[in-house]
Write a protein that holds these residues in place. Structure first.
Motif, PDB file in Angstrom:
ATOM      1  N   UNK A  70      17.865  57.320  41.635  1.00 12.28           N
ATOM      2  CA  UNK A  70      17.022  56.283  42.230  1.00 12.28           C
ATOM      3  C   UNK A  70      15.700  56.159  41.473  1.00 12.28           C
ATOM      4  N   UNK A  71      15.097  57.283  41.128  1.00 11.87           N
ATOM      5  CA  UNK A  71      13.838  57.248  40.379  1.00 11.87           C
ATOM      6  C   UNK A  71      14.032  56.635  38.997  1.00 11.87           C
ATOM      7  N   UNK A  72      15.161  56.903  38.367  1.00  7.84           N
ATOM      8  CA  UNK A  72      15.441  56.307  37.062  1.00  7.84           C
ATOM      9  C   UNK A  72      15.603  54.794  37.177  1.00  7.84           C
ATOM     10  N   UNK A  73      16.357  54.348  38.194  1.00  8.26           N
ATOM     11  CA  UNK A  73      16.547  52.895  38.384  1.00  8.26           C
ATOM     12  C   UNK A  73      15.210  52.201  38.622  1.00  8.26           C
ATOM     13  N   UNK A  74      14.404  52.776  39.509  1.00  8.53           N
ATOM     14  CA  UNK A  74      13.103  52.176  39.808  1.00  8.53           C
ATOM     15  C   UNK A  74      12.216  52.166  38.569  1.00  8.53           C
ATOM     16  N   UNK A  75      12.225  53.247  37.833  1.00 10.05           N
ATOM     17  CA  UNK A  75      11.385  53.345  36.641  1.00 10.05           C
ATOM     18  C   UNK A  75      11.799  52.315  35.595  1.00 10.05           C
ATOM     19  N   UNK A  76      13.101  52.167  35.375  1.00  6.45           N
ATOM     20  CA  UNK A  76      13.559  51.155  34.417  1.00  6.45           C
ATOM     21  C   UNK A  76      13.110  49.767  34.850  1.00  6.45           C
ATOM     22  N   UNK A  77      13.221  49.481  36.147  1.00  2.82           N
ATOM     23  CA  UNK A  77      12.821  48.168  36.651  1.00  2.82           C
ATOM     24  C   UNK A  77      11.332  47.922  36.413  1.00  2.82           C
ATOM     25  N   UNK A  78      10.512  48.912  36.732  1.00  2.00           N
ATOM     26  CA  UNK A  78       9.068  48.763  36.557  1.00  2.00           C
ATOM     27  C   UNK A  78       8.718  48.600  35.081  1.00  2.00           C
ATOM     28  N   UNK A  79       9.333  49.397  34.224  1.00  2.00           N
ATOM     29  CA  UNK A  79       9.047  49.298  32.787  1.00  2.00           C
ATOM     30  C   UNK A  79       9.511  47.969  32.215  1.00  2.00           C
ATOM     31  N   UNK A  85       1.907  48.296  31.115  1.00  2.00           N
ATOM     32  CA  UNK A  85       1.267  49.205  32.079  1.00  2.00           C
ATOM     33  C   UNK A  85       2.252  49.961  32.965  1.00  2.00           C
ATOM     34  N   UNK A  86       3.528  49.706  32.806  1.00  2.00           N
ATOM     35  CA  UNK A  86       4.527  50.300  33.692  1.00  2.00           C
ATOM     36  C   UNK A  86       4.516  51.815  33.712  1.00  2.00           C
ATOM     37  N   UNK A  87       4.407  52.435  32.546  1.00  2.00           N
ATOM     38  CA  UNK A  87       4.419  53.901  32.491  1.00  2.00           C
ATOM     39  C   UNK A  87       3.239  54.487  33.249  1.00  2.00           C
ATOM     40  N   UNK A  97       7.450  63.547  34.957  1.00  3.53           N
ATOM     41  CA  UNK A  97       7.402  63.271  33.519  1.00  3.53           C
ATOM     42  C   UNK A  97       8.777  63.361  32.875  1.00  3.53           C
ATOM     43  N   UNK A  98       9.607  64.305  33.322  1.00  7.44           N
ATOM     44  CA  UNK A  98      10.930  64.448  32.694  1.00  7.44           C
ATOM     45  C   UNK A  98      11.808  63.225  32.914  1.00  7.44           C
ATOM     46  N   UNK A  99      11.603  62.508  33.995  1.00 10.84           N
ATOM     47  CA  UNK A  99      12.352  61.270  34.220  1.00 10.84           C
ATOM     48  C   UNK A  99      11.838  60.184  33.278  1.00 10.84           C
ATOM     49  N   UNK A 100      10.531  60.075  33.156  1.00 11.65           N
ATOM     50  CA  UNK A 100       9.957  59.049  32.281  1.00 11.65           C
ATOM     51  C   UNK A 100      10.295  59.301  30.816  1.00 11.65           C
ATOM     52  N   UNK A 101      10.352  60.550  30.411  1.00 12.69           N
ATOM     53  CA  UNK A 101      10.628  60.877  29.015  1.00 12.69           C
ATOM     54  C   UNK A 101      12.054  60.528  28.616  1.00 12.69           C
TER      55      UNK A 101
END
Length: 109
Positions: A70-79, A85-87, A97-101
């Motif tokens: 879920x965090x990966x899906x949300x992060x991809x959407x925001x980025x 500024x998404x990151x 951080x490990x998800x964002x990396x």
């Protein structure tokens, strides 16, 4: 699995109409796969208007694998929506951080 899909569908529709009521109902659910599915669906729905709240709901998912997904899906959407500024938004909202990396660089068509 069918129950989780049904709960997800209901939460997506409900959160579009009354996010506070949907969140309140999710909070009454017992920990488990149905609640995790509801939290993921709610996070997805509110991510368009409130990234920190969406991340908070994703982080409330009890199953580690489902939470990470879920965090990966949300992060991809925001980025994707905000490559500049998404990151920073995601870091401020508490995405590990490990998800964002491990996310691919967003590409826009």
């Amino acid at each position: 699995e069918a129950r989780e899909r049904s709960v997800s569908d209901i939460i997506r529709r409900w959160s579009d109409q009354d996010a506070n009521a949907a969140a309140g109902w999710i909070n009454t659910m017992p920990v488990g796969s149905a609640r995790d599915a509801a939290a993921a669906a709610f996070a997805s729905s509110v991510s368009y208007t409130d990234v920190p709240t969406a991340i908070g709901w994703a982080q409330s998912i009890s199953d580690a694998e489902a939470r990470t997904a879920a965090l990966q899906r949300l992060s991809r959407r925001v980025l994707y929506r905000d490559p500049t500024n998404g990151a920073t938004t995601l870091q401020s909202a508490g995405v590990p951080a490990e998800i964002l990396q491990n996310l691919p660089t967003p590409r826009r068509p």
